[in-house]
Motif scaffolding. Structure first.
Motif, PDB file in Angstrom:
ATOM      1  N   LYS A   1     -25.689 -69.503 -15.037  1.00 12.35           N
ATOM      2  CA  LYS A   1     -24.289 -69.223 -14.736  1.00 12.35           C
ATOM      3  C   LYS A   1     -23.982 -69.742 -13.336  1.00 12.35           C
ATOM      4  O   LYS A   1     -24.723 -69.471 -12.385  1.00 12.35           O
ATOM      5  CB  LYS A   1     -23.992 -67.722 -14.810  1.00 12.35           C
ATOM      6  CG  LYS A   1     -22.532 -67.383 -14.517  1.00 12.35           C
ATOM      7  CD  LYS A   1     -22.212 -65.929 -14.843  1.00 12.35           C
ATOM      8  CE  LYS A   1     -22.780 -64.986 -13.823  1.00 12.35           C
ATOM      9  NZ  LYS A   1     -22.291 -63.604 -13.993  1.00 12.35           N
ATOM     10  N   LYS A   2     -22.896 -70.510 -13.214  1.00  8.65           N
ATOM     11  CA  LYS A   2     -22.497 -71.036 -11.915  1.00  8.65           C
ATOM     12  C   LYS A   2     -21.850 -69.931 -11.088  1.00  8.65           C
ATOM     13  O   LYS A   2     -20.838 -69.347 -11.486  1.00  8.65           O
ATOM     14  CB  LYS A   2     -21.524 -72.203 -12.110  1.00  8.65           C
ATOM     15  CG  LYS A   2     -21.030 -72.817 -10.816  1.00  8.65           C
ATOM     16  CD  LYS A   2     -20.096 -73.991 -11.076  1.00  8.65           C
ATOM     17  CE  LYS A   2     -19.541 -74.560  -9.782  1.00  8.65           C
ATOM     18  NZ  LYS A   2     -18.647 -75.713 -10.011  1.00  8.65           N
ATOM     19  N   LEU A   3     -22.444 -69.645  -9.920  1.00  9.27           N
ATOM     20  CA  LEU A   3     -21.929 -68.587  -9.067  1.00  9.27           C
ATOM     21  C   LEU A   3     -21.022 -69.113  -7.965  1.00  9.27           C
ATOM     22  O   LEU A   3     -20.186 -68.384  -7.448  1.00  9.27           O
ATOM     23  CB  LEU A   3     -23.093 -67.807  -8.439  1.00  9.27           C
ATOM     24  CG  LEU A   3     -24.036 -67.104  -9.415  1.00  9.27           C
ATOM     25  CD1 LEU A   3     -25.093 -66.330  -8.649  1.00  9.27           C
ATOM     26  CD2 LEU A   3     -23.268 -66.167 -10.345  1.00  9.27           C
ATOM     27  N   GLY A   4     -21.208 -70.384  -7.563  1.00 12.27           N
ATOM     28  CA  GLY A   4     -20.382 -70.944  -6.500  1.00 12.27           C
ATOM     29  C   GLY A   4     -21.214 -71.827  -5.588  1.00 12.27           C
ATOM     30  O   GLY A   4     -22.375 -72.116  -5.865  1.00 12.27           O
ATOM     31  N   MET A   5     -20.604 -72.259  -4.472  1.00 14.78           N
ATOM     32  CA  MET A   5     -21.281 -73.148  -3.530  1.00 14.78           C
ATOM     33  C   MET A   5     -21.437 -72.481  -2.170  1.00 14.78           C
ATOM     34  O   MET A   5     -20.644 -71.605  -1.786  1.00 14.78           O
ATOM     35  CB  MET A   5     -20.511 -74.467  -3.376  1.00 14.78           C
ATOM     36  CG  MET A   5     -20.489 -75.306  -4.636  1.00 14.78           C
ATOM     37  SD  MET A   5     -19.920 -76.990  -4.343  1.00 14.78           S
ATOM     38  CE  MET A   5     -21.324 -77.675  -3.442  1.00 14.78           C
ATOM     39  N   THR A   6     -22.487 -72.890  -1.458  1.00 15.00           N
ATOM     40  CA  THR A   6     -22.744 -72.392  -0.112  1.00 15.00           C
ATOM     41  C   THR A   6     -23.578 -73.434   0.605  1.00 15.00           C
ATOM     42  O   THR A   6     -23.708 -74.564   0.138  1.00 15.00           O
ATOM     43  CB  THR A   6     -23.459 -71.023  -0.146  1.00 15.00           C
ATOM     44  OG1 THR A   6     -23.597 -70.524   1.185  1.00 15.00           O
ATOM     45  CG2 THR A   6     -24.819 -71.129  -0.794  1.00 15.00           C
ATOM     46  N   GLN A   7     -24.169 -73.070   1.744  1.00 14.73           N
ATOM     47  CA  GLN A   7     -25.045 -73.999   2.451  1.00 14.73           C
ATOM     48  C   GLN A   7     -26.308 -73.270   2.881  1.00 14.73           C
ATOM     49  O   GLN A   7     -26.302 -72.060   3.094  1.00 14.73           O
ATOM     50  CB  GLN A   7     -24.337 -74.607   3.663  1.00 14.73           C
ATOM     51  CG  GLN A   7     -23.895 -73.606   4.715  1.00 14.73           C
ATOM     52  CD  GLN A   7     -23.123 -74.267   5.836  1.00 14.73           C
ATOM     53  OE1 GLN A   7     -22.631 -75.366   5.707  1.00 14.73           O
ATOM     54  NE2 GLN A   7     -23.018 -73.581   6.971  1.00 14.73           N
ATOM     55  N   ARG A   8     -27.390 -74.028   2.979  1.00 18.37           N
ATOM     56  CA  ARG A   8     -28.685 -73.473   3.390  1.00 18.37           C
ATOM     57  C   ARG A   8     -29.218 -74.301   4.555  1.00 18.37           C
ATOM     58  O   ARG A   8     -29.159 -75.525   4.531  1.00 18.37           O
ATOM     59  CB  ARG A   8     -29.682 -73.516   2.231  1.00 18.37           C
ATOM     60  CG  ARG A   8     -29.226 -72.797   0.990  1.00 18.37           C
ATOM     61  CD  ARG A   8     -29.083 -71.318   1.204  1.00 18.37           C
ATOM     62  NE  ARG A   8     -30.386 -70.650   1.268  1.00 18.37           N
ATOM     63  CZ  ARG A   8     -30.523 -69.345   1.475  1.00 18.37           C
ATOM     64  NH1 ARG A   8     -29.448 -68.593   1.640  1.00 18.37           N
ATOM     65  NH2 ARG A   8     -31.725 -68.802   1.511  1.00 18.37           N
TER      66      ARG A   8
END
Length: 205
Positions: free
Chosen positions: A7-14
């Motif tokens: 399931k696609k939860l969203g985008m972020t950065q690491r």
């Protein structure tokens, strides 16, 4: 060639150990029970069927519920077959993110976002016409065929129409991080679909 539903939860950065920043999409991948194995002898092709998305029994029809109970699988919303994925899997196994490794290249398939009815500039990257000196062709598609010959419009002409909302496969995505305790997978870049959509993740081989 491992595969899993997510399931696609969203985008972020690491932030990585070397200081680099990775723009990633967070996927809740699995756990996916193996609900069926297709073989050449019985079905004419080889595949494995995975289930994903826990739901109440009330949300499923009786044929699907019977199929899942027959293999002691929990009620799931989505069933997808992956060709040539069976390998050593058997009915009753569960596929998790631990099947994958950090640094592995995967491809993600899903239904892209629908963008409604769009013109040729947005849909097919047409160039716009002159915007000054009385031009009447700012965003018009232009001529689409002759009059006397052939007296019709050829099939396949790129024109306005519904854009998006079709199956899309994004290839060449790299797994940046795995969190098996939370069933999370982070891949570099964007994947098809909206937040909450179900996507298919396979190794890009």
């Amino acid at each position: 060639m491992p595969a899993i539903l997510a399931k696609k939860l969203g985008m972020t950065q690491r932030f990585l150990d070397d200081g680099r920043v990775e723009r990633v999409t967070v996927l809740e991948a699995g756990p996916c029970p193996v609900t069926a194995i297709r073989t050449h002898e019985a079905d004419g092709y080889e595949a494995v069927q995975l289930g994903f998305g826990a739901v109440r029994e009330k949300a499923l029809n009786k044929p699907l519920l019977g199929h899942l109970k027959k293999v002691d699988a929990p009620p799931v919303k989505t069933l997808v077959e992956f060709r040539d994925e069976a390998g050593e899997l058997v009915v009753g196994d569960t596929v998790t993110v631990e099947t994958f490794e950090v640094g592995q290249t995967v491809k993600v398939s899903g239904v892209g976002k629908g963008k409604g009815f769009q013109g040729t500039i947005k849909r097919h990257n047409y160039a716009s016409g002159p915007k000054s000196h009385g031009s009447h062709n700012k965003r018009a598609p232009g001529s689409i065929g002759a009059s006397a010959t052939p007296s019709r419009v050829f099939k396949g002409i790129r024109g306005p129409g519904r854009m998006g909302g079709k199956r899309v496969t994004q290839k060449g995505l790299t797994i940046v991080e795995l969190m098996p305790d939370r069933n999370l997978m982070m891949v570099r870049g964007s994947v098809p679909g909206s937040k909450g959509d179900t996507v298919e993740v396979r190794t890009d081989a």
